[in-house]
Design a protein around this motif. Structure first.
Motif, PDB file in Angstrom:
ATOM      1  N   LEU A 132       0.791  -1.291   0.019  1.00  0.00           N
ATOM      2  CA  LEU A 132      -0.013   0.096  -0.134  1.00  0.00           C
ATOM      3  C   LEU A 132       0.880   1.290  -0.013  1.00  0.00           C
ATOM      4  N   ASP A 133       2.045   1.117   0.720  1.00  0.00           N
ATOM      5  CA  ASP A 133       2.993   2.475   0.775  1.00  0.00           C
ATOM      6  C   ASP A 133       3.259   2.667  -0.541  1.00  0.00           C
ATOM      7  N   ARG A 134       3.332   1.790  -1.711  1.00  0.00           N
ATOM      8  CA  ARG A 134       3.941   2.234  -2.857  1.00  0.00           C
ATOM      9  C   ARG A 134       2.954   3.023  -3.503  1.00  0.00           C
ATOM     10  N   VAL A 135       1.644   3.044  -3.522  1.00  0.00           N
ATOM     11  CA  VAL A 135       0.825   3.857  -3.975  1.00  0.00           C
ATOM     12  C   VAL A 135      -0.110   5.130  -2.925  1.00  0.00           C
ATOM     13  N   PHE A 136       0.770   5.316  -2.053  1.00  0.00           N
ATOM     14  CA  PHE A 136       0.567   6.212  -1.170  1.00  0.00           C
ATOM     15  C   PHE A 136       0.223   7.565  -1.666  1.00  0.00           C
ATOM     16  N   GLU A 137       1.044   8.169  -2.513  1.00  0.00           N
ATOM     17  CA  GLU A 137       0.899   9.501  -2.819  1.00  0.00           C
ATOM     18  C   GLU A 137      -0.477   9.477  -3.800  1.00  0.00           C
ATOM     19  N   PRO A 138      -0.698   8.921  -4.691  1.00  0.00           N
ATOM     20  CA  PRO A 138      -1.799   9.101  -5.679  1.00  0.00           C
ATOM     21  C   PRO A 138      -3.189   8.611  -4.673  1.00  0.00           C
ATOM     22  N   LEU A 139      -3.100   7.542  -3.850  1.00  0.00           N
ATOM     23  CA  LEU A 139      -4.331   7.273  -2.864  1.00  0.00           C
ATOM     24  C   LEU A 139      -4.372   8.573  -1.930  1.00  0.00           C
ATOM     25  N   ALA A 140      -3.710   9.101  -1.407  1.00  0.00           N
ATOM     26  CA  ALA A 140      -3.812  10.347  -0.594  1.00  0.00           C
ATOM     27  C   ALA A 140      -4.376  11.391  -1.212  1.00  0.00           C
ATOM     28  N   ALA A 141      -3.748  11.610  -2.703  1.00  0.00           N
ATOM     29  CA  ALA A 141      -4.340  12.814  -3.542  1.00  0.00           C
ATOM     30  C   ALA A 141      -5.976  12.415  -3.863  1.00  0.00           C
ATOM     31  N   PHE A 142      -6.201  11.251  -4.138  1.00  0.00           N
ATOM     32  CA  PHE A 142      -7.486  10.933  -4.281  1.00  0.00           C
ATOM     33  C   PHE A 142      -8.645  11.314  -3.253  1.00  0.00           C
ATOM     34  N   ILE A 143      -8.118  10.568  -1.974  1.00  0.00           N
ATOM     35  CA  ILE A 143      -8.867  11.144  -0.738  1.00  0.00           C
ATOM     36  C   ILE A 143      -9.103  12.477  -0.588  1.00  0.00           C
ATOM     37  N   ALA A 144      -7.942  13.149  -0.786  1.00  0.00           N
ATOM     38  CA  ALA A 144      -8.013  14.636  -0.339  1.00  0.00           C
ATOM     39  C   ALA A 144      -8.967  15.556  -1.437  1.00  0.00           C
ATOM     40  N   SER A 145      -8.783  15.071  -2.686  1.00  0.00           N
ATOM     41  CA  SER A 145      -9.631  15.747  -3.715  1.00  0.00           C
ATOM     42  C   SER A 145     -10.964  15.504  -3.447  1.00  0.00           C
ATOM     43  N   SER A 146     -11.361  13.905  -3.078  1.00  0.00           N
ATOM     44  CA  SER A 146     -12.959  13.666  -2.741  1.00  0.00           C
ATOM     45  C   SER A 146     -13.323  14.356  -1.568  1.00  0.00           C
ATOM     46  N   LEU A 147     -12.400  14.405  -0.513  1.00  0.00           N
ATOM     47  CA  LEU A 147     -12.984  15.065   0.801  1.00  0.00           C
ATOM     48  C   LEU A 147     -13.240  16.659   0.390  1.00  0.00           C
ATOM     49  N   ALA A 148     -12.337  17.161  -0.446  1.00  0.00           N
ATOM     50  CA  ALA A 148     -12.693  18.686  -0.553  1.00  0.00           C
ATOM     51  C   ALA A 148     -13.783  19.286  -1.413  1.00  0.00           C
ATOM     52  N   ALA A 149     -14.062  18.136  -2.367  1.00  0.00           N
ATOM     53  CA  ALA A 149     -15.215  18.298  -3.163  1.00  0.00           C
ATOM     54  C   ALA A 149     -16.616  17.726  -2.557  1.00  0.00           C
ATOM     55  N   GLY A 150     -16.225  16.887  -1.425  1.00  0.00           N
ATOM     56  CA  GLY A 150     -17.526  16.565  -0.735  1.00  0.00           C
ATOM     57  C   GLY A 150     -17.932  17.751   0.274  1.00  0.00           C
ATOM     58  N   ILE A 151     -16.923  18.299   0.844  1.00  0.00           N
ATOM     59  CA  ILE A 151     -16.970  19.490   1.818  1.00  0.00           C
ATOM     60  C   ILE A 151     -17.739  20.450   1.303  1.00  0.00           C
ATOM     61  N   ALA A 152     -17.204  20.974  -0.076  1.00  0.00           N
ATOM     62  CA  ALA A 152     -18.005  21.920  -0.952  1.00  0.00           C
ATOM     63  C   ALA A 152     -19.577  21.705  -1.218  1.00  0.00           C
ATOM     64  N   THR A 153     -19.689  20.466  -1.488  1.00  0.00           N
ATOM     65  CA  THR A 153     -21.062  19.730  -1.757  1.00  0.00           C
ATOM     66  C   THR A 153     -21.887  19.999  -0.721  1.00  0.00           C
ATOM     67  N   ALA A 154     -21.399  19.636   0.539  1.00  0.00           N
ATOM     68  CA  ALA A 154     -22.176  19.569   1.664  1.00  0.00           C
ATOM     69  C   ALA A 154     -22.792  21.003   2.158  1.00  0.00           C
ATOM     70  N   GLY A 155     -22.166  21.922   1.458  1.00  0.00           N
ATOM     71  CA  GLY A 155     -22.658  23.151   1.868  1.00  0.00           C
ATOM     72  C   GLY A 155     -21.717  24.165   2.625  1.00  0.00           C
ATOM     73  N   PHE A 156     -20.463  23.679   2.879  1.00  0.00           N
ATOM     74  CA  PHE A 156     -19.497  24.315   3.518  1.00  0.00           C
ATOM     75  C   PHE A 156     -18.509  25.231   2.669  1.00  0.00           C
ATOM     76  N   PRO A 157     -18.815  26.232   2.620  1.00  0.00           N
ATOM     77  CA  PRO A 157     -18.333  27.232   1.426  1.00  0.00           C
ATOM     78  C   PRO A 157     -16.711  27.326   1.407  1.00  0.00           C
ATOM     79  N   VAL A 158     -15.996  26.577   0.513  1.00  0.00           N
ATOM     80  CA  VAL A 158     -14.619  26.563   0.145  1.00  0.00           C
ATOM     81  C   VAL A 158     -14.159  26.623  -1.015  1.00  0.00           C
ATOM     82  N   SER A 159     -12.926  26.968  -1.503  1.00  0.00           N
ATOM     83  CA  SER A 159     -12.398  27.049  -2.629  1.00  0.00           C
ATOM     84  C   SER A 159     -11.732  25.426  -2.778  1.00  0.00           C
ATOM     85  N   VAL A 160     -12.272  24.952  -3.656  1.00  0.00           N
ATOM     86  CA  VAL A 160     -12.215  23.396  -3.793  1.00  0.00           C
ATOM     87  C   VAL A 160     -10.780  23.029  -4.030  1.00  0.00           C
TER      88      VAL A 160
END
Length: 414
Positions: free
Chosen positions: A161-189
């Motif tokens: 799992l460590d070999r794909v840590f950076e892409p996996l972390a970026a995927f989670i960060a992008s999904s969470l940022a988009a999810g936070i904005a969609t949930a109504g919390f005003p942020v720059s995604v």
């Protein structure tokens, strides 16, 4: 026959490499140590290996050490530096030095899992402020940073799992940022996503690669540069996949305008971010005040340079002031200059610009993407120029004076 001096040099090379030493500094340190121990040696370092040859040109013993590119570990670096000075000064034998280095390598992490996770959040929250975010972006970025920090602790226990840590972390960060904005919390995604993965961006690796290329270590510099580029591509892929997946599942998020924060929050971030870097770089507690000072010097130098020369060339002033300050720190305290140089540079490295370039290219905005890529390279070159000139105009610490020709001839005679 077994030579404890050679065993010590090989252990020293591995320890310095895994502590984050660049090729030119690693080879210089090993050559100096071999010279002091009466060994005739040549070294060749790459990001994944060290080759060492001992003896005359026509009768050499050659060793190859396979190493994985290590994270910067300032605490281990300081310990290895102390052992090296004691061996070269004759205070302990090379065999004792090898044992001490093995103990340093086997020591448990300096900071616990909770502290490391919090450090991820602090650095991400501070990055959001440095990138011009408001309170919403700072809070959201810090939360994503905590998640990434927890994920880092988990993946380190699973090599696959460590070999794909950076892409996996970026995927989670992008999904969470988009999810936070969609949930109504005003942020720059995009700003929140970029701040959340800021610790993963290989800006320091890119700067080190440019330094190695500038010092004519072409093999190591080229390999490290391509490694940084591939890592950036993996992070960009994870961000793009996360954004597309979130849009398909919950819809396209609405990116809100950023509400600017007062100036005092910038200085608060400037105090907090170096603390997070000190933990992530595993620095000793006594070096933390110096790391905070290095961050302030780097930021102030970059700000002055940006106002005078522009944002790209302004990094030269930041790198110059950081390099000069780190050399004086090393000179006065007799400790490695990397203890303050590396954290200071982390506030200046152009990794975020490179990621913005790849994001623009993924959005098919080729003009902006190429322009951002050029800015990234220009900032990296400016930083390298500042560091190299700092080594010329300021006194560097000498581990020990080099062996004189008379001393070398006397050893051969004996």
């Amino acid at each position: 026959p077994h030579d404890p001096r050679i065993a010590f040099i090989l252990r020293l090379g591995r320890a310095l490499h895994t502590s984050g030493y660049a090729a030119h500094r690693l080879e210089e340190a090993l050559e100096l140590a071999s010279d002091k121990l009466g060994l005739e040696a040549q070294f060749f370092s790459t990001p994944t290996s060290i080759m060492a040859s001992f003896g005359p040109q026509d009768d050499q013993r050659t060793f190859m050490i396979r190493v994985d590119p290590g994270e910067s570990n300032l605490g281990k670096l300081a310990g290895v530096d102390l052992v090296t000075r004691e061996v070269l000064n004759g205070q302990i034998t090379p065999g004792e030095g090898s044992t001490r280095i093995d103990q340093i390598e086997a020591a448990p992490p300096r900071y616990g899992p909770l502290v490391q996770t919090i450090a991820f959040g602090i650095v991400s929250g501070g990055a959001a402020r440095f990138l011009g975010g408001g309170w919403h972006e700072v809070v959201a970025s810090a939360a994503i940073g905590l998640v990434i920090g927890a994920l880092a602790l988990i993946t380190r226990r699973h090599p696959t799992l460590d070999r794909v840590f950076e892409p996996l972390a970026a995927f989670i960060a992008s999904s969470l940022a988009a999810g936070i904005a969609t949930a109504g919390f005003p942020v720059s995604v995009f700003l929140v996503t970029l701040s959340g993965v800021i610790v993963l961006i290989p800006g320091l690796m890119l700067t080190t690669a440019m330094t190695e290329l500038s010092t004519r270590h072409l093999a190591s510099g080229t390999a490290r540069f391509m490694g940084a580029l591939v890592l950036l591509l993996g992070i960009a892929f994870g961000i793009a996949l996360g954004a597309k997946t979130t849009a398909l599942v919950i819809g396209t998020p609405h990116s809100s305008a950023v509400i600017a924060l007062p100036v005092w929050t910038l200085w608060l971030s400037l105090l907090m971010s170096p603390l997070g870097f000190a933990v992530l770089l595993k620095a000793e507690s006594r070096d933390v005040p110096w790391i905070v000072i290095a961050g302030i010097v780097a930021f102030a130098g970059a700000r002055v340079g940006s106002n005078t020369l522009g944002p790209e060339l302004g990094a030269f002033v930041g790198g110059l002031m950081t390099g000069i300050g780190s050399n004086w720190y090393a000179r006065l305290t007799n400790r490695p200059s990397q203890i303050t140089l590396v954290p200071g540079l982390l506030l200046l490295v152009p990794g975020s610009v490179g990621l913005s370039s790849l994001a623009s290219l993924l959005d098919r905005d080729v003009t902006v993407g190429v322009e951002s890529a050029f800015r990234m390279v220009l900032i990296a070159v400016s930083l390298v120029a500042g560091i190299l000139i700092a080594n010329v105009v300021s006194p560097r610490r000498k581990l020990l004076d080099r062996v004189t020709t008379q001393e070398r001839e006397a050893r051969k005679a004996n």
